[in-house]
Design a protein around this motif. Structure first.
Motif, PDB file in Angstrom:
ATOM      1  N   ALA A  36      -0.201  11.010   9.937  1.00  9.70           N
ATOM      2  CA  ALA A  36      -1.501  11.697   9.957  1.00  9.70           C
ATOM      3  C   ALA A  36      -1.596  12.767   8.872  1.00  9.70           C
ATOM      4  O   ALA A  36      -2.698  13.126   8.454  1.00  9.70           O
ATOM      5  N   ARG A  81       0.840  -1.207   0.000  1.00 16.23           N
ATOM      6  CA  ARG A  81       0.000   0.000   0.000  1.00 16.23           C
ATOM      7  C   ARG A  81       0.870   1.250   0.000  1.00 16.23           C
ATOM      8  O   ARG A  81       0.603   2.217  -0.711  1.00 16.23           O
ATOM      9  N   ILE A 140      -7.602   2.398  -0.395  1.00 12.48           N
ATOM     10  CA  ILE A 140      -7.570   2.152   1.052  1.00 12.48           C
ATOM     11  C   ILE A 140      -6.681   3.215   1.702  1.00 12.48           C
ATOM     12  O   ILE A 140      -5.494   3.309   1.375  1.00 12.48           O
ATOM     13  N   PRO A 141      -7.216   4.002   2.625  1.00 15.12           N
ATOM     14  CA  PRO A 141      -6.393   5.004   3.305  1.00 15.12           C
ATOM     15  C   PRO A 141      -5.282   4.345   4.135  1.00 15.12           C
ATOM     16  O   PRO A 141      -5.487   3.313   4.776  1.00 15.12           O
ATOM     17  N   ALA A 148      -3.485   5.383   6.919  1.00 14.50           N
ATOM     18  CA  ALA A 148      -3.512   5.416   8.393  1.00 14.50           C
ATOM     19  C   ALA A 148      -4.434   4.343   8.989  1.00 14.50           C
ATOM     20  O   ALA A 148      -4.002   3.609   9.895  1.00 14.50           O
ATOM     21  N   PRO A 149      -5.685   4.181   8.522  1.00 18.20           N
ATOM     22  CA  PRO A 149      -6.512   3.114   9.105  1.00 18.20           C
ATOM     23  C   PRO A 149      -5.973   1.715   8.793  1.00 18.20           C
ATOM     24  O   PRO A 149      -6.086   0.802   9.615  1.00 18.20           O
ATOM     25  N   MET A 150      -5.380   1.572   7.617  1.00 18.40           N
ATOM     26  CA  MET A 150      -4.798   0.275   7.272  1.00 18.40           C
ATOM     27  C   MET A 150      -3.647  -0.049   8.226  1.00 18.40           C
ATOM     28  O   MET A 150      -3.534  -1.168   8.717  1.00 18.40           O
ATOM     29  N   LYS A 196      -3.267   1.129  11.223  1.00 19.47           N
ATOM     30  CA  LYS A 196      -3.838   0.916  12.560  1.00 19.47           C
ATOM     31  C   LYS A 196      -4.328  -0.524  12.728  1.00 19.47           C
ATOM     32  O   LYS A 196      -4.255  -1.091  13.810  1.00 19.47           O
ATOM     33  N   LEU A 197      -4.802  -1.121  11.655  1.00 17.19           N
ATOM     34  CA  LEU A 197      -5.242  -2.509  11.676  1.00 17.19           C
ATOM     35  C   LEU A 197      -4.060  -3.477  11.596  1.00 17.19           C
ATOM     36  O   LEU A 197      -3.984  -4.456  12.345  1.00 17.19           O
TER      37      LEU A 197
END
Length: 162
Positions: A128, A53, A61-62, A64-66, A68-69
């Motif tokens: 961020a 990514r 797919i953004p 930061a959330p990816m 975080k997971l």
């Protein structure tokens, strides 16, 4: 001929109750090996997805959330792989420690961990602020990460053949 202190540490581990248990139980060694494989599958799978990514694949797919997971998954996989790897190592430590593939695997893992520290001290501090694309420093780190972790997996697989 006198044993070197480092060699005696590995022999002591191998001859410990843990080493004997790992060698003598017909089910334990294969079970630990399966858990080791699952650990590095989770580790490398999550890293592979995130690094790809960062390199520009899956832009829908953004980042930061990816991250975080996937980063907690990679930490879990690393912990599982390392702990199970130590158990496997204890079964034949004095021999495995001299294996060039094992040595390469350890060096590649160490380099990959240094890469993680550099990435999180550098480009990842500003995650961020990233939009749809990672900065050049994060891309370089992702490419290095891919090469090092995949190299560690390959070296690990070669241990049985050298």
């Amino acid at each position: 001929m006198e044993q070197q202190p480092a060699a005696s540490i590995f022999l002591a581990l191998q001859e410990s109750a843990l080493g004997h248990l790992m060698r003598s139980s017909p089910a334990l060694y294969p079970a630990v090996e399966i858990l080791h494989i699952l650990g590095f599958v989770v580790l490398v799978g999550s890293i592979l997805a995130l690094d790809l990514r960062l390199l520009g694949w899956g832009r829908a797919i953004p980042i930061a959330p990816m991250a975080k997971l996937l980063l907690p998954l990679s930490r879990f996989g690393f912990g599982l792989a390392i702990s199970m790897g130590f158990l496997l190592f204890s079964a034949d430590a004095s021999h495995v420690v001299r294996n060039p593939a094992f040595q390469a695997k350890l060096l590649l893992i160490a380099a990959a961990l240094v890469n993680v520290v550099i990435a999180h001290a550098g480009p990842w501090r500003r995650v961020a602020l990233w939009r749809d694309e990672a900065p050049a420093g994060a891309k370089v780190s992702a490419l290095v990460s891919l090469l090092l972790w995949l190299g560690a997996v390959c070296a690990g697989r070669l241990i049985a053949y050298l």
